[in-house]
Scaffold this active site. Structure first.
Site, short mmCIF file in Angstrom:
data_model
loop_
_atom_site.label_atom_id
_atom_site.label_comp_id
_atom_site.label_asym_id
_atom_site.label_seq_id
_atom_site.Cartn_x
_atom_site.Cartn_y
_atom_site.Cartn_z
CB SER A 1 -0.95 0.08 1.18
OG SER A 1 0.00 0.02 2.25
CB CYS A 2 4.35 1.79 0.34
SG CYS A 2 5.85 3.06 0.71
CB SER A 3 1.87 6.37 -2.58
OG SER A 3 2.23 7.35 -1.71
CB CYS B 1 6.77 0.92 -2.35
SG CYS B 1 7.24 1.17 -0.37
NE ARG B 2 0.97 2.45 -5.74
CZ ARG B 2 0.41 2.66 -4.39
NH1 ARG B 2 0.63 1.38 -3.77
NH2 ARG B 2 -0.24 3.59 -3.78
#
Length: 147
Positions: free
Chosen positions: A9-11, A13-14
């Site tokens: 869910s880590c933006s 990270c994306r």
């Protein structure tokens, strides 16, 4: 090999993975919720930090508050065991290369992972259509595709 410690869910990270893909850099993603982080992982991360655990652990996380924990009261081994059992206390993403590391995502800082021969040119902060870095990067990426 670059390692990126992430969560689904880590933006940030994306963004980091997209940046790596856009620059055709090989990396290994380690989802810290699906793959148990190891003592070796933590040692690799910690040897690349400037401020030790302060750089990688969010002491304001719920689990620290609920358990009334203070990092300063824990030995390094206790803290590493705690992180292994509670990976959500890690800041994300953690990106580790040979001798460099980044915690979180930052457009400028992530450029340290660009191959050495392009790193100096990557320092430009305002790319225009005639930007020397942008032109050299495009050539570099085309050359990679041909190889």
């Amino acid at each position: 090999m670059i390692k990126i410690y992430t969560t689904p869910s880590c933006s940030s990270c994306r963004k980091a993975k997209k940046w790596m893909n856009d620059h055709q850099l090989d990396y290994k993603e380690i989802n810290i919720f699906n793959t148990k982080i190891t003592n070796d992982d933590l040692n690799l991360i910690l040897q690349n930090t400037e401020n030790g655990v302060e750089d990688i652990v969010s002491t304001r996380s719920r689990i620290f508050k609920e358990n009334n924990l203070d990092v300063l009261d824990m030995t390094l081994n206790q803290l590493k065991s705690f992180i292994i059992d509670n990976p959500s206390v890690l800041r994300r993403p953690i990106i580790v290369g040979e001798d460099r590391m980044q915690v979180g995502y930052n457009d400028d800082d992530i450029r340290v992972f660009i191959p050495k021969e392009l790193r100096e040119l990557a320092r430009c902060s305002q790319c225009s259509e005639n930007c020397e870095y942008k032109n050299i990067l495009e050539k570099y990426l085309k050359d990679l595709k041909k190889a």
